[in-house]
Motif scaffolding. Structure first.
Motif, mmCIF file in Angstrom:
data_model
loop_
_atom_site.group_PDB
_atom_site.id
_atom_site.type_symbol
_atom_site.label_atom_id
_atom_site.label_comp_id
_atom_site.label_asym_id
_atom_site.label_seq_id
_atom_site.Cartn_x
_atom_site.Cartn_y
_atom_site.Cartn_z
ATOM 1 N N SER A 133 0.799 -1.222 0.000
ATOM 2 C CA SER A 133 0.000 0.000 0.000
ATOM 3 C C SER A 133 0.832 1.273 0.000
ATOM 4 O O SER A 133 0.410 2.293 -0.572
ATOM 5 C CB SER A 133 -0.937 0.005 1.222
ATOM 6 O OG SER A 133 -0.189 -0.046 2.429
ATOM 7 N N LEU A 137 2.064 0.302 -4.676
ATOM 8 C CA LEU A 137 0.900 0.965 -5.268
ATOM 9 C C LEU A 137 1.195 2.414 -5.653
ATOM 10 O O LEU A 137 0.890 2.822 -6.785
ATOM 11 C CB LEU A 137 -0.293 0.855 -4.314
ATOM 12 C CG LEU A 137 -1.642 1.360 -4.821
ATOM 13 C CD1 LEU A 137 -2.774 0.551 -4.188
ATOM 14 C CD2 LEU A 137 -1.845 2.833 -4.513
ATOM 15 N N PRO A 148 -9.869 3.939 -9.074
ATOM 16 C CA PRO A 148 -9.900 3.324 -7.739
ATOM 17 C C PRO A 148 -11.138 2.467 -7.490
ATOM 18 O O PRO A 148 -11.147 1.661 -6.554
ATOM 19 C CB PRO A 148 -9.859 4.525 -6.789
ATOM 20 C CG PRO A 148 -10.340 5.674 -7.602
ATOM 21 C CD PRO A 148 -9.909 5.409 -9.015
ATOM 22 N N ARG A 151 -9.924 -1.507 -8.417
ATOM 23 C CA ARG A 151 -8.567 -1.801 -7.946
ATOM 24 C C ARG A 151 -8.642 -3.054 -7.078
ATOM 25 O O ARG A 151 -9.206 -3.043 -5.997
ATOM 26 C CB ARG A 151 -8.006 -0.630 -7.162
ATOM 27 C CG ARG A 151 -6.554 -0.819 -6.736
ATOM 28 C CD ARG A 151 -6.153 0.242 -5.725
ATOM 29 N NE ARG A 151 -5.882 1.531 -6.319
ATOM 30 C CZ ARG A 151 -6.352 2.695 -5.831
ATOM 31 N NH1 ARG A 151 -7.128 2.710 -4.755
ATOM 32 N NH2 ARG A 151 -6.043 3.838 -6.425
ATOM 33 N N ARG A 170 -7.206 -2.404 4.264
ATOM 34 C CA ARG A 170 -7.204 -1.165 3.489
ATOM 35 C C ARG A 170 -8.372 -1.117 2.504
ATOM 36 O O ARG A 170 -8.183 -1.056 1.285
ATOM 37 C CB ARG A 170 -5.875 -1.022 2.729
ATOM 38 C CG ARG A 170 -4.646 -0.867 3.603
ATOM 39 C CD ARG A 170 -4.714 0.359 4.527
ATOM 40 N NE ARG A 170 -4.993 1.599 3.837
ATOM 41 C CZ ARG A 170 -4.054 2.436 3.388
ATOM 42 N NH1 ARG A 170 -2.756 2.135 3.583
ATOM 43 N NH2 ARG A 170 -4.381 3.555 2.788
ATOM 44 N N ASP A 172 -10.063 1.326 1.934
ATOM 45 C CA ASP A 172 -9.980 2.620 1.268
ATOM 46 C C ASP A 172 -9.173 2.543 -0.025
ATOM 47 O O ASP A 172 -9.312 3.391 -0.909
ATOM 48 C CB ASP A 172 -9.336 3.643 2.201
ATOM 49 C CG ASP A 172 -7.952 3.206 2.683
ATOM 50 O OD1 ASP A 172 -7.798 2.011 3.060
ATOM 51 O OD2 ASP A 172 -7.030 4.031 2.680
ATOM 52 N N LEU A 173 -8.336 1.527 -0.141
ATOM 53 C CA LEU A 173 -7.514 1.353 -1.349
ATOM 54 C C LEU A 173 -8.098 0.323 -2.294
ATOM 55 O O LEU A 173 -8.152 0.545 -3.506
ATOM 56 C CB LEU A 173 -6.089 0.920 -0.961
ATOM 57 C CG LEU A 173 -5.173 1.961 -0.342
ATOM 58 C CD1 LEU A 173 -3.798 1.343 -0.082
ATOM 59 C CD2 LEU A 173 -5.043 3.182 -1.229
#
Length: 274
Positions: A133, A137, A148, A151, A170, A172-173
Motif C-alpha cells: 500500500s 501501489l 480506484p 482496484r 485497506r 480505502d484502497l
C-alpha cells in the motif's frame, strides 16, 4: 521418398545423436511489450514487481488494476485472461486493466521458503500489506492512471489469505479482493469478515471441489492429503467466510487446490468488471 525426407528433416531438427541441443539457437528471447520490472525491499528481503499495461489509451476514469501475489503463478495467466476476456470478440464487461505481479527474485518469481513468512506469518504479513500500500501501489499509480473503483488485490492459497488481509485492512484502497482457495487456517481469527457496518471491499472466494475431504478421498487422493484437508477445513472455512460476507462461494468441479488456480484467475478478471 517422402518418408525418408521427413525423417531427415526430423533428425536435423533434433540434432545429431550424442550432441547437446542449445535452445538459444531458436532465436532471441520473447519480450512482453508494455511492461516493466523493478525491485523493492520486502519484510524479509527483496521483492520483484512486474507490471503490464494495455496498449489501449486509458478511459477517462483510468485503467482497472489487479495487484497479484505469487507473480510466477498468476502474472502471465492474468495478462492472457484480460486480453481474451476484454477483446471485442468476447463482447463482455472486461475493460482495459493493468496487471501488477509481486514475487521474489530468482527463476520463476516463486520462493517457497519466503511465501509463509511474507504472506501469512506475523509480523511479515502485516509488513507486506504496508509494502504493497505504501511503496508498490504509489509507484505504479504515479506512472499509470488508475480507476480506484476497479482496484483489486488477488492471490491463491497463502496469497489468497494475504489478499483478504490486505483488502480488509485497506478497504480505502482496494475495491475488490479475489481469494482463491485462501489458507484461512493460518489465521482463523484474524482473517474473518469485518464487523457489520464496516467498510469492506467486494470479495470473490473460490475453491476446487476436490478440496472437500470426502471428494478428494473419492477421487483417490492420498490418505495424508485427505487428512490435511480435513484438519485445515479448507472448504468449510471458505464457506463460512463467504456466508459471513454475503457473497457466493465459487466452486470448480473436479479440480484440486493447485488445479483450480487457472479458472480462479479467469473468474477474478470477470469479477472485477461484473
Amino acid at each position: 521418398m517422402r518418408l525418408m525426407l521427413a525423417t531427415a528433416i526430423g533428425v536435423a531438427l533434433l540434432g545429431t545423436p550424442g550432441t547437446a541441443a542449445d535452445p538459444q539457437d531458436l532465436g532471441p528471447a520473447v519480450v512482453l511489450e508494455h511492461s516493466a520490472r523493478f525491485a523493492v525491499d520486502g519484510p524479509n528481503g527483496p521483492l520483484v514487481v512486474q507490471a503490464h499495461w494495455p496498449a489501449a489509451a486509458p478511459p477517462p476514469e483510468g485503467y482497472g488494476i489487479i495487484y497479484a501475489l505469487d507473480a510466477g503463478w498468476t502474472f502471465g495467466t492474468l495478462c492472457d485472461a484480460l486480453a481474451l476476456q476484454g477483446s471485442a470478440q468476447a463482447a463482455g464487461p472486461v475493460r482495459p486493466t493493468v496487471v501488477v505481479g509481486i514475487g521474489w527474485p530468482g527463476p520463476g518469481l516463486i520462493d517457497m521458503d519466503r511465501r509463509g513468512p511474507d504472506l501469512v506469518e506475523a509480523p511479515g504479513a502485516e509488513a507486506m500489506v504496508r509494502v504493497l500500500s505504501d511503496t508498490i501501489l504509489p509507484r505504479i499509480e504515479a506512472a499509470l492512471p488508475v480507476d480506484p473503483a476497479h482496484r483489486m488485490v488477488l492471490g491463491h492459497s497463502y496469497g489468497g489469505a494475504f489478499a483478504l488481509r490486505a483488502g480488509f485492512a485497506r478497504p480505502d484502497l482496494f475495491s475488490h479482493v479475489a481469494a482463491g482457495s485462501p489458507s484461512l487456517w493460518t489465521d482463523p481469527t484474524g482473517l474473518g469478515a469485518p464487523p457489520p457496518g464496516a467498510t469492506r471491499p467486494e470479495v470473490l472466494i473460490s475453491i476446487g471441489a476436490l478440496e472437500r475431504p470426502e471428494a478428494a478421498r473419492a477421487a483417490g487422493a492420498a490418505p495424508a492429503r485427505v487428512e490435511r484437508l480435513r484438519s485445515r477445513d479448507m472448504a468449510g472455512r471458505a464457506e463460512t467466510l463467504a456466508r459471513e460476507l454475503g457473497t457466493e462461494l465459487v466452486e470448480f468441479p473436479g479440480l484440486s487446490h493447485g488445479a483450480s488456480v487457472t479458472p480462479f484467475l479467469a473468474a477474478a478478471v470477470d469479477f472485477l468488471w461484473r
